[in-house]
Design a protein around this motif. Structure first.
Motif, PDB file in Angstrom:
ATOM      1  N   SER A  92      -2.613 -55.136  20.965  1.00 19.12           N
ATOM      2  CA  SER A  92      -3.191 -53.890  21.460  1.00 19.12           C
ATOM      3  C   SER A  92      -4.524 -54.156  22.155  1.00 19.12           C
ATOM      4  CB  SER A  92      -3.416 -52.929  20.280  1.00 19.12           C
ATOM      5  OG  SER A  92      -4.404 -51.993  20.611  1.00 19.12           O
ATOM      6  N   PHE A  93      -4.748 -53.489  23.280  1.00 19.86           N
ATOM      7  CA  PHE A  93      -6.010 -53.655  24.002  1.00 19.86           C
ATOM      8  C   PHE A  93      -7.124 -52.785  23.434  1.00 19.86           C
ATOM      9  CE2 PHE A  93      -2.866 -54.890  27.177  1.00 19.86           C
ATOM     10  CZ  PHE A  93      -3.386 -56.105  27.580  1.00 19.86           C
ATOM     11  N   CYS A  94      -6.764 -51.799  22.657  1.00 18.13           N
ATOM     12  CA  CYS A  94      -7.741 -50.811  22.205  1.00 18.13           C
ATOM     13  C   CYS A  94      -8.767 -51.434  21.271  1.00 18.13           C
ATOM     14  CB  CYS A  94      -7.024 -49.659  21.496  1.00 18.13           C
ATOM     15  SG  CYS A  94      -8.131 -48.363  20.961  1.00 18.13           S
ATOM     16  N   VAL A  95     -10.046 -51.123  21.472  1.00 19.38           N
ATOM     17  CA  VAL A  95     -11.090 -51.635  20.596  1.00 19.38           C
ATOM     18  C   VAL A  95     -11.625 -50.524  19.672  1.00 19.38           C
ATOM     19  CG1 VAL A  95     -11.779 -53.575  22.037  1.00 19.38           C
ATOM     20  CG2 VAL A  95     -12.838 -51.339  22.396  1.00 19.38           C
ATOM     21  N   HIS A  96     -10.979 -49.380  19.685  1.00 15.93           N
ATOM     22  CA  HIS A  96     -11.313 -48.299  18.760  1.00 15.93           C
ATOM     23  C   HIS A  96     -12.759 -47.850  18.815  1.00 15.93           C
ATOM     24  CE1 HIS A  96      -7.651 -50.138  17.180  1.00 15.93           C
ATOM     25  NE2 HIS A  96      -7.322 -48.920  16.844  1.00 15.93           N
ATOM     26  N   CYS A  97     -13.320 -47.845  20.027  1.00 14.40           N
ATOM     27  CA  CYS A  97     -14.681 -47.321  20.162  1.00 14.40           C
ATOM     28  C   CYS A  97     -14.652 -45.803  19.975  1.00 14.40           C
ATOM     29  CB  CYS A  97     -15.260 -47.669  21.518  1.00 14.40           C
ATOM     30  SG  CYS A  97     -14.366 -46.931  22.908  1.00 14.40           S
ATOM     31  N   GLY A  98     -13.473 -45.208  20.186  1.00 13.83           N
ATOM     32  CA  GLY A  98     -13.325 -43.769  19.946  1.00 13.83           C
ATOM     33  C   GLY A  98     -13.947 -42.898  21.026  1.00 13.83           C
ATOM     34  N   ALA A 150     -10.535 -60.510  21.145  1.00 16.32           N
ATOM     35  CA  ALA A 150      -9.142 -60.805  20.800  1.00 16.32           C
ATOM     36  C   ALA A 150      -8.239 -59.667  21.282  1.00 16.32           C
ATOM     37  CB  ALA A 150      -8.999 -60.995  19.295  1.00 16.32           C
ATOM     38  N   HIS A 151      -8.798 -58.470  21.398  1.00 14.30           N
ATOM     39  CA  HIS A 151      -8.020 -57.334  21.889  1.00 14.30           C
ATOM     40  C   HIS A 151      -8.140 -57.177  23.403  1.00 14.30           C
ATOM     41  CE1 HIS A 151      -6.808 -55.516  18.071  1.00 14.30           C
ATOM     42  NE2 HIS A 151      -7.922 -56.020  17.609  1.00 14.30           N
ATOM     43  N   THR A 202     -11.832 -50.820  28.011  1.00 15.57           N
ATOM     44  CA  THR A 202     -10.694 -51.675  28.322  1.00 15.57           C
ATOM     45  C   THR A 202      -9.759 -50.848  29.198  1.00 15.57           C
ATOM     46  OG1 THR A 202      -9.117 -50.995  26.644  1.00 15.57           O
ATOM     47  CG2 THR A 202     -10.866 -52.448  25.936  1.00 15.57           C
ATOM     48  N   SER A 203      -8.621 -51.394  29.546  1.00 18.09           N
ATOM     49  CA  SER A 203      -7.691 -50.604  30.341  1.00 18.09           C
ATOM     50  C   SER A 203      -6.680 -49.880  29.467  1.00 18.09           C
ATOM     51  CB  SER A 203      -6.959 -51.521  31.314  1.00 18.09           C
ATOM     52  OG  SER A 203      -6.318 -52.537  30.566  1.00 18.09           O
ATOM     53  N   TYR A 204      -6.914 -49.910  28.178  1.00 17.26           N
ATOM     54  CA  TYR A 204      -5.907 -49.414  27.244  1.00 17.26           C
ATOM     55  C   TYR A 204      -5.610 -47.929  27.407  1.00 17.26           C
ATOM     56  CZ  TYR A 204      -3.531 -48.300  22.935  1.00 17.26           C
ATOM     57  OH  TYR A 204      -2.626 -47.850  22.025  1.00 17.26           O
ATOM     58  N   LEU A 205      -6.658 -47.158  27.531  1.00 20.20           N
ATOM     59  CA  LEU A 205      -6.513 -45.715  27.513  1.00 20.20           C
ATOM     60  C   LEU A 205      -5.602 -45.219  28.636  1.00 20.20           C
ATOM     61  CD1 LEU A 205      -7.616 -42.950  26.390  1.00 20.20           C
ATOM     62  CD2 LEU A 205      -9.240 -43.119  28.261  1.00 20.20           C
ATOM     63  N   GLN A 206      -5.877 -45.737  29.835  1.00 17.53           N
ATOM     64  CA  GLN A 206      -5.100 -45.290  30.966  1.00 17.53           C
ATOM     65  C   GLN A 206      -3.629 -45.636  30.758  1.00 17.53           C
ATOM     66  OE1 GLN A 206      -6.963 -46.119  34.587  1.00 17.53           O
ATOM     67  NE2 GLN A 206      -5.542 -44.886  35.761  1.00 17.53           N
ATOM     68  N   ALA A 207      -3.411 -46.843  30.251  1.00 17.58           N
ATOM     69  CA  ALA A 207      -2.039 -47.265  29.984  1.00 17.58           C
ATOM     70  C   ALA A 207      -1.366 -46.310  29.020  1.00 17.58           C
ATOM     71  CB  ALA A 207      -2.041 -48.684  29.433  1.00 17.58           C
ATOM     72  N   ALA A 208      -2.078 -45.932  27.975  1.00 16.61           N
ATOM     73  CA  ALA A 208      -1.512 -45.046  26.974  1.00 16.61           C
ATOM     74  C   ALA A 208      -1.157 -43.697  27.589  1.00 16.61           C
ATOM     75  CB  ALA A 208      -2.496 -44.850  25.821  1.00 16.61           C
ATOM     76  N   PHE A 209      -2.039 -43.212  28.445  1.00 16.63           N
ATOM     77  CA  PHE A 209      -1.786 -41.907  29.033  1.00 16.63           C
ATOM     78  C   PHE A 209      -0.599 -41.944  29.980  1.00 16.63           C
ATOM     79  CE2 PHE A 209      -2.597 -38.814  32.494  1.00 16.63           C
ATOM     80  CZ  PHE A 209      -2.267 -37.687  31.758  1.00 16.63           C
TER      81      PHE A 209
END
Lengths: 194, 639, 155
Positions: free
Chosen positions: A123-129, A96-97, A178-185
């Motif tokens: 949010s794309f983040c899956v909180h794998c940390g 879903a994310h 996911t691609s979330y991290l790069q987007a956040a940065f």
């Protein structure tokens, strides 16, 4: 360290005391899916995809194999209906994310998870940390961290540290499923270089 | 006051205290618990002090701000000793009359408890049904002592159990006694405390720790707060005995900062105990060293979970630990740690003092002793009640609680907080106990008992708890964070009339994953409010989903309001109060709600004078057509 | 915005009271907030530096625990109790009314710093439910209409 004997999917295996089920299974050629695990990092136990069923002394229950340690006489099953059902639901919740995440899609095919079961989350983040923990445990930089809790939990770069450290590192980027991290940065960078 | 260096000094001091306080010395005991303070007990205490001195009685009569006796519904509660006359809902204005009555030995009739059925008055506490059916082994002391006086605690025998443990029994015998008592933890899961202690005592690693879980987070539960505010020394004494037994020299109290009075009273109690030499090095010359520190919890329900509480104590984010290691073996700072909740610790001095056999004489086979419940919600006598384990729910709700008020019908009782469940009227025969409640799909939890009536929607109750948990989950593991997110979405859809076929099944699947795969107890029990309401009230779910009807006429999106033209007296009150300005009408013009503007807030129904009661609400049926304009003029005396 | 604890000396004093120990982080944050009612960025930076805790962890802790506020608070702190006992007696509608009257959602403060609205899980005054607490004073058994009167009595 003494050695213990246990059974995984009907196969007799030996392991060092203190080893996890996951390590032991993989050493014996039995694959268990994971998402938040990384060999350089402390086990996190967050994604729960590595659940297996353990049986000892007449009772059985699901445990996560990345932290559960082996014991003499333990009987472990890495696949059955209940485990598959659980993994399928976990994947659907994650999809879903991040419906387009390659590792999630691969697992979805294996477990028959429906990527559209739940509506698309913002949010794309899956909180794998992985990014947060890698930056803290391996790099000692703490340039990215968690904020808030529950369903509002997010990851967030600290602009003042990120501006100094991240451009020359970026080692966490390939870890992100996911691609979330790069987007956040990129967002933070745009914000701080203004 | 000198520090007691030896047992003899404490014994002498206690004798002196008891001798200087004849049991027949008059005393006015006013509850200074949080509930009564909110109802004005502070002013009542001040008024007694002023009035007693004005009437020249202050030398012969003590005034005492005590802990909570439980009857919050009728607070502020005042008890006159030694006669044990109990006055309820006392205000500062009543005080001169009460003080005058102390002089002439009369009773202020109008402030006594009045039986709602017979109108008979009850003079003494124990004649009031609310108290009569209770067994108050813990709460009784609350009202006997000034919560801030260690002398008061010593005078009623406080710290005698510690003395017995230190000088007569020794740690092995104490452990045996606690094990023999079969006391199970009062914080939630009901794990046998003696076994937990034994595990820590035998575990390798130094130093060891004992902790008090006073992070009472279940919404609607305040038992631990009352004990900690009202009788903090009893908790300290229990903790010291625990420390002595397992070999710990340090104790911590984790108390939520939302309880400022509890923090204040417990810090005060620690300072007093240190001053008296009951905390510190070589306590009473026994060789036992012990210190206690207070850690304020910064607002996170998940910190009630044992490993999350320990990480929070270490100054970190209160996330539970993923490893499968018992915290009594590897707990705080990785050392053997016993964590029990406030009520469990408060029971320890009683068990050690009176013996395991006494404790075993109360309760059922599987659950021994008493349990304090906070009886709240749609109940006549709200308050804290302490009953022997095994008392049927019906007796607690009807005999002690006085049943559901306002002529409404009982629907359910919720126990166990967000980890527990809702039990219907058919289950009121159930005897309260750890296993009995769990078998019925609920839980003992810490002792919240919320009564609901016919106006409460069970789907909404499930949605309420799930929403609470989406915010209180730490967010670390997927089943809890994401599973609850989806459950909340689906339950909200159902409550708002967007439920679909298949929703119940999806909720059941999500429940299984939460229960089986979550990291900690919060997630593992998070589905209980849904599962228990589904088990006993499935029809309510189906009505919402298929008929878009809320049977309790509670879910806002499924409710319409309508003004009965036969009853409306065109008084203009609702018309002026309606925030959506959806009410048409005027003087002598019967009021009509414009359904297209109404957002179902319910203010009109709330403000409509009781003698008219003209506003009705509907769910799942069409609202009658509005009266034609021409017929809206109110005819005086007519219908 | 600067702290009102003069030149962070107050923050240093509180840190010293806790022995400068990293494990006292949450207690230090609570004590600082008790004095100035919120946690300004410069105070947080100082605490992170003095206790030798990464700012990322301070950021997580101050957002994880709900006692902390990273924005200034209004003159009047309105707490609407959302405990179960209050919920079954209609707390949600009371909250709706308060939101409408103040124009605030929970967690928000108005630009004039008059009201800060917060929800709380249980104030332990279940006998008086539904309950709202303003500046530490409990208003019990509030109806929708009384809520309006109570709020209007604050300037």
């Amino acid at each position: 360290m003494s050695e213990v004997r246990l059974q995984i999917d009907g196969k007799e295996v030996r392991a060092e005391e203190g080893a996890t089920i996951l390590e032991t299974a993989r050493a014996a050629g039995i694959e268990i899916p994971t998402l938040c695990l990384h060999e350089a990092l402390e086990p996190f136990g967050g994604c729960r995809l590595c659940v297996v069923e353990v049986e000892a002394g007449g009772w059985s229950r699901l445990v996560v194999s990345c932290v559960y340690t082996v014991a003499e006489g333990l009987v472990v099953r890495t696949r059955n209906k209940k485990i598959d059902r659980t993994r399928k639901m976990l994947l659907e919740l994650l999809l879903a994310h991040a419906p387009d995440s390659p590792p999630l899609q691969e697992l979805a095919a294996e477990y028959g998870a429906d990527r559209d079961r739940f509506g698309q989350e913002t949010s794309f983040c899956v909180h794998c940390g992985l990014c947060v923990r890698y930056c803290a445990e391996v790099k000692g930089l703490h340039a990215v961290g968690f904020i808030d809790r529950g369903i509002r939990k997010e990851i967030s770069f600290l602009p003042e540290i990120a501006a100094k450290e991240c451009r020359d590192c970026m080692e966490c980027f390939p870890l992100c499923p996911t691609s979330y991290l790069q987007a956040a940065f990129v967002l933070v960078e745009a914000f701080t270089s203004r | 006051m000198a520090r007691f260096g030896t047992l003899q000094q404490l014994t002498d001091y206690r004798q002196e205290l008891v001798g200087s306080r004849p049991t027949d010395r008059p005393c006015v005991a006013i509850c200074a618990g949080a509930g009564c303070l909110a109802s004005g007990a502070g002013e009542v205490i001040d008024a007694f002090e002023t009035e007693l001195s004005r009437q020249g009685l202050d030398a012969g009569i003590d005034t005492r701000g005590t802990g909570c006796p439980g009857f919050c519904e009728r607070g502020p509660v005042v008890v006159i000793r030694p006669q044990e006359i109990c006055y309820l809902r006392v205000t500062a204005e009543d005080v001169p009359e009460i003080v005058a009555s102390l002089g002439n030995g009369q009773i202020v009739e109008r402030l006594l408890y009045e039986d709602p059925a017979s109108g008979a008055r009850a003079v003494h506490e124990n004649d009031i049904p609310f108290y009569k059916h209770q067994k108050r082994t813990l709460l009784r002391s609350n009202n006997l002592i000034d919560s801030r006086s260690i002398d008061d605690y010593l005078a009623i025998g406080g710290y005698a159990a510690l003395v017995k443990a230190l000088f007569e029994m020794g740690p092995e015998a104490v452990l045996e006694e606690v094990k023999k008592s079969n006391i199970r933890g009062r914080g939630g899961a009901g794990f046998p405390a003696g076994r937990k202690w034994e595990g820590s005592r035998n575990a390798p690693g130094e130093p060891k720790y004992v902790l008090v879980n006073a992070d009472e987070g279940d919404p609607g539960a305040f038992m631990d707060r009352a004990l900690l505010e009202g009788n903090p020394h009893s908790v300290l004494e229990g903790l010291m005995i625990g420390g002595f037994t397992i070999g710990a020299a340090e104790g911590y109290i984790y108390v939520r900062q939302e309880y400022p009075l509890a923090v204040k009273n417990v810090l005060h109690a620690i300072a007093q105990a240190e001053e008296y030499g009951l905390l510190g090095e070589d306590i009473l010359g026994s060789g036992f060293d012990f210190t206690i520190r207070v850690h304020k919890g910064a607002g996170a329900f998940v910190c009630g979970e044992s490993t999350a509480l320990m990480t929070a104590l270490e100054g970190r984010v209160g996330e539970p630990r993923p490893k499968y290691v018992r915290s009594n073996v590897k707990g705080l700072w990785g050392r053997p740690t016993v964590l029990n909740n406030v009520e469990t610790w408060a029971n320890v001095p009683l068990i050690v003092g009176r013996g395991a056999d006494w404790f075993n004489g109360i309760g059922t086979a599987g659950s021994k002793g008493t349990k304090i419940f906070s009886l709240v919600g749609k109940i006549r006598n709200t308050g804290l009640v302490e009953v022997p384990m095994g008392m049927p729910l019906r007796e607690i709700i009807e005999d002690i609680g006085g049943g559901v008020p306002d002529g409404k019908k009982f629907k359910a009782v919720q126990t166990g907080g967000p980890s527990g469940g809702c039990l219907p009227a058919e289950m009121l025969h159930l005897e309260v106990g750890f296993d009995e409640l769990a078998d019925a799909g609920s839980m003992m939890g810490s002792g919240g008992m919320i009564v609901m009536d016919e106006d409460n929607c069970m789907v909404d109750v499930a949605r309420y708890f799930v929403e609470f948990l989406t915010e209180e989950s730490c967010g670390k593991c997927v089943p809890c964070r994401e599973g609850l997110r989806q459950m909340h979405r689906i339950l909200t859809n159902i409550c708002e009339g967007r439920g679909r076929e298949g929703d119940i099944e999806t909720l059941e699947e999500l429940s299984e994953v939460l229960t089986e795969a979550s990291l900690c107890g919060l997630g593992q029990s998070a589905a209980n409010p849904f599962l228990s309401t589904l088990r006993y009230f499935r029809a309510e779910y189906e009505a919402h989903i298929t008929e878009k009807r809320c049977p309790a006429v509670s879910c806002k999106e499924l409710v319409s309001y309508w003004i009965d033209p036969e009853k409306c007296k065109a008084c203009m009150i609702c018309l002026k109060r309606c925030p959506a300005q959806s009410i048409e009408g005027g003087k002598k013009q019967i009021h009509v709600i414009d359904q297209s503007k109404c957002d179902a807030c319910g203010v009109c129904r709330d403000v409509c004078p009781e003698k008219f009661a003209a506003v009705r609400k509907f769910s799942g049926e069409p609202v009658p057509d509005p009266l034609p304009l021409a017929e809206r003029t109110l005819v005086k005396g007519g219908g | 915005m600067n702290t009102t604890i003069a030149d962070l000396a107050g923050v240093d004093r509180i840190i010293a009271e806790h022995g400068g120990r990293a494990d006292a982080l949450i207690q230090v944050l609570l004590d600082v907030q008790a004095e100035i009612s919120w946690l300004p960025a410069d105070a947080l930076a100082r605490i992170a530096e003095r206790l030798d805790v990464p700012p990322a962890l301070v950021q997580h802790i101050t957002t994880f625990y709900k006692a902390f506020s990273l924005v200034p608070k209004g003159r009047h702190r309105v707490h609407v109790c959302m405990g179960t006992a209050c919920h079954v007696r209609g707390a949600l509608r009371i909250l709706d009314t308060v939101e409408e009257l103040t124009g605030l959602a929970p967690g928000e403060t108005d630009p004039d710093l008059k009201f800060s609205l917060e929800t709380v899980n249980c104030l332990g005054c279940c006998a008086l439910g539904p309950v709202i607490e303003i500046d530490g004073k409990t208003h019990g058994n509030v109806s929708l209409a009384r809520t309006e009167d109570v709020l209007k009595s604050y300037e």
